[in-house]
Design a protein around this motif. Structure first.
Motif, PDB file in Angstrom:
ATOM      1  N   THR A  46       0.838  -1.198   0.000  1.00  0.00           N
ATOM      2  CA  THR A  46       0.000   0.000   0.000  1.00  0.00           C
ATOM      3  C   THR A  46       0.875   1.250   0.000  1.00  0.00           C
ATOM      4  O   THR A  46       0.580   2.229  -0.693  1.00  0.00           O
ATOM      5  CB  THR A  46      -0.938  -0.001   1.220  1.00  0.00           C
ATOM      6  OG1 THR A  46      -1.762  -1.171   1.146  1.00  0.00           O
ATOM      7  CG2 THR A  46      -1.810   1.236   1.262  1.00  0.00           C
ATOM      8  N   LEU A  47       1.965   1.215   0.758  1.00  0.00           N
ATOM      9  CA  LEU A  47       2.887   2.347   0.820  1.00  0.00           C
ATOM     10  C   LEU A  47       3.504   2.641  -0.542  1.00  0.00           C
ATOM     11  O   LEU A  47       3.628   3.804  -0.927  1.00  0.00           O
ATOM     12  CB  LEU A  47       3.988   2.072   1.851  1.00  0.00           C
ATOM     13  CG  LEU A  47       5.059   3.134   1.995  1.00  0.00           C
ATOM     14  CD1 LEU A  47       4.446   4.439   2.514  1.00  0.00           C
ATOM     15  CD2 LEU A  47       6.155   2.659   2.932  1.00  0.00           C
ATOM     16  N   THR A  48       3.865   1.616  -1.302  1.00  0.00           N
ATOM     17  CA  THR A  48       4.470   1.849  -2.613  1.00  0.00           C
ATOM     18  C   THR A  48       3.503   2.581  -3.544  1.00  0.00           C
ATOM     19  O   THR A  48       3.936   3.332  -4.409  1.00  0.00           O
ATOM     20  CB  THR A  48       4.919   0.543  -3.298  1.00  0.00           C
ATOM     21  OG1 THR A  48       3.794  -0.282  -3.579  1.00  0.00           O
ATOM     22  CG2 THR A  48       5.939  -0.197  -2.474  1.00  0.00           C
ATOM     23  N   GLU A  49       2.218   2.383  -3.333  1.00  0.00           N
ATOM     24  CA  GLU A  49       1.222   3.046  -4.172  1.00  0.00           C
ATOM     25  C   GLU A  49       0.996   4.500  -3.766  1.00  0.00           C
ATOM     26  O   GLU A  49       0.524   5.300  -4.557  1.00  0.00           O
ATOM     27  CB  GLU A  49      -0.104   2.290  -4.115  1.00  0.00           C
ATOM     28  CG  GLU A  49      -0.017   0.915  -4.717  1.00  0.00           C
ATOM     29  CD  GLU A  49      -1.283   0.118  -4.513  1.00  0.00           C
ATOM     30  OE1 GLU A  49      -2.237   0.628  -3.917  1.00  0.00           O
ATOM     31  OE2 GLU A  49      -1.302  -1.036  -4.956  1.00  0.00           O
ATOM     32  N   SER A  50       1.328   4.850  -2.520  1.00  0.00           N
ATOM     33  CA  SER A  50       1.049   6.200  -2.040  1.00  0.00           C
ATOM     34  C   SER A  50       2.258   7.119  -2.074  1.00  0.00           C
ATOM     35  O   SER A  50       2.128   8.313  -1.823  1.00  0.00           O
ATOM     36  CB  SER A  50       0.499   6.135  -0.605  1.00  0.00           C
ATOM     37  OG  SER A  50       1.486   5.643   0.273  1.00  0.00           O
ATOM     38  N   PHE A  56       4.843   5.352  -8.979  1.00  0.00           N
ATOM     39  CA  PHE A  56       4.314   4.042  -8.599  1.00  0.00           C
ATOM     40  C   PHE A  56       2.816   4.005  -8.881  1.00  0.00           C
ATOM     41  O   PHE A  56       2.014   4.341  -8.023  1.00  0.00           O
ATOM     42  CB  PHE A  56       4.551   3.765  -7.109  1.00  0.00           C
ATOM     43  CG  PHE A  56       5.984   3.528  -6.754  1.00  0.00           C
ATOM     44  CD1 PHE A  56       6.583   2.313  -7.034  1.00  0.00           C
ATOM     45  CD2 PHE A  56       6.729   4.508  -6.137  1.00  0.00           C
ATOM     46  CE1 PHE A  56       7.908   2.085  -6.697  1.00  0.00           C
ATOM     47  CE2 PHE A  56       8.048   4.289  -5.799  1.00  0.00           C
ATOM     48  CZ  PHE A  56       8.646   3.077  -6.081  1.00  0.00           C
ATOM     49  N   LYS A  57       2.462   3.596 -10.076  1.00  0.00           N
ATOM     50  CA  LYS A  57       1.040   3.458 -10.389  1.00  0.00           C
ATOM     51  C   LYS A  57       0.475   2.270  -9.622  1.00  0.00           C
ATOM     52  O   LYS A  57       1.211   1.402  -9.188  1.00  0.00           O
ATOM     53  CB  LYS A  57       0.864   3.273 -11.887  1.00  0.00           C
ATOM     54  CG  LYS A  57       1.304   4.498 -12.667  1.00  0.00           C
ATOM     55  CD  LYS A  57       1.168   4.288 -14.153  1.00  0.00           C
ATOM     56  CE  LYS A  57       1.527   5.517 -14.912  1.00  0.00           C
ATOM     57  NZ  LYS A  57       2.949   5.783 -15.003  1.00  0.00           N
ATOM     58  N   LYS A  58      -0.834   2.220  -9.466  1.00  0.00           N
ATOM     59  CA  LYS A  58      -1.467   1.147  -8.702  1.00  0.00           C
ATOM     60  C   LYS A  58      -0.986  -0.220  -9.171  1.00  0.00           C
ATOM     61  O   LYS A  58      -1.107  -0.577 -10.322  1.00  0.00           O
ATOM     62  CB  LYS A  58      -2.987   1.246  -8.827  1.00  0.00           C
ATOM     63  CG  LYS A  58      -3.718   0.215  -7.979  1.00  0.00           C
ATOM     64  CD  LYS A  58      -5.186   0.524  -7.907  1.00  0.00           C
ATOM     65  CE  LYS A  58      -5.944  -0.528  -7.168  1.00  0.00           C
ATOM     66  NZ  LYS A  58      -5.594  -0.685  -5.779  1.00  0.00           N
ATOM     67  N   ARG A  59      -0.413  -0.965  -8.233  1.00  0.00           N
ATOM     68  CA  ARG A  59       0.110  -2.317  -8.461  1.00  0.00           C
ATOM     69  C   ARG A  59       1.111  -2.387  -9.609  1.00  0.00           C
ATOM     70  O   ARG A  59       1.233  -3.399 -10.283  1.00  0.00           O
ATOM     71  CB  ARG A  59      -1.020  -3.321  -8.698  1.00  0.00           C
ATOM     72  CG  ARG A  59      -1.925  -3.508  -7.510  1.00  0.00           C
ATOM     73  CD  ARG A  59      -1.199  -4.224  -6.399  1.00  0.00           C
ATOM     74  NE  ARG A  59      -2.131  -4.574  -5.333  1.00  0.00           N
ATOM     75  CZ  ARG A  59      -1.838  -4.504  -4.054  1.00  0.00           C
ATOM     76  NH1 ARG A  59      -0.673  -4.070  -3.658  1.00  0.00           N
ATOM     77  NH2 ARG A  59      -2.727  -4.854  -3.151  1.00  0.00           N
ATOM     78  N   SER A  60       1.865  -1.284  -9.844  1.00  0.00           N
ATOM     79  CA  SER A  60       2.871  -1.314 -10.907  1.00  0.00           C
ATOM     80  C   SER A  60       4.144  -2.016 -10.452  1.00  0.00           C
ATOM     81  O   SER A  60       4.901  -2.522 -11.261  1.00  0.00           O
ATOM     82  CB  SER A  60       3.210   0.109 -11.366  1.00  0.00           C
ATOM     83  OG  SER A  60       3.842   0.826 -10.323  1.00  0.00           O
TER      84      SER A  60
END
Length: 108
Positions: A46-50, A56-60
């Motif tokens: 979740t942190l990588t997405e924020s 960092f696009k969603k689930r990229s």
């Protein structure tokens, strides 16, 4: 169900398979029923997405490695599942980038 039980990866000492929402679907070895680690890993993803949506696009992020002196965690996203493998580090293994005060290295 999975070959992680019958045909483990080299130096594998545990694994988790989680759904996208962080629910544990399968586990084994040192990570058997490890809900605490599952929550931490889910939070990390979740942190990588924020951090920066432009980067960092969603689930990229497809793979994250967390490297300690004695063991490592490899986190991979595939087919709407999160696969986590804990493995023993080989004495010759050294590809980590940076380290913190406790000697932990993080590869991304």
């Amino acid at each position: 169900m999975l070959e992680l039980d019958t045909r483990p990866l080299p130096d594998q000492i545990g694994y988790l398979v989680m759904s996208e929402d962080g629910a544990v679907l399968a586990s084994g070895g040192e990570m058997e029923n490890d809900e605490r680690s599952a929550n931490i890993i889910s939070g990390l993803l979740t942190l990588t997405e924020s951090v920066d949506p432009a980067v960092f696009k969603k689930r990229s992020c497809k793979k994250i490695s967390i490297v300690y002196e004695e063991h490592s965690y490899t986190i991979c996203l595939s087919n709407k599942k999160i696969y986590v493998v804990k493995h023993r580090n080989s004495s010759h293994q050294n590809g980590a980038v940076g380290s913190d005060a406790d000697g932990r290295n993080i590869l991304a």
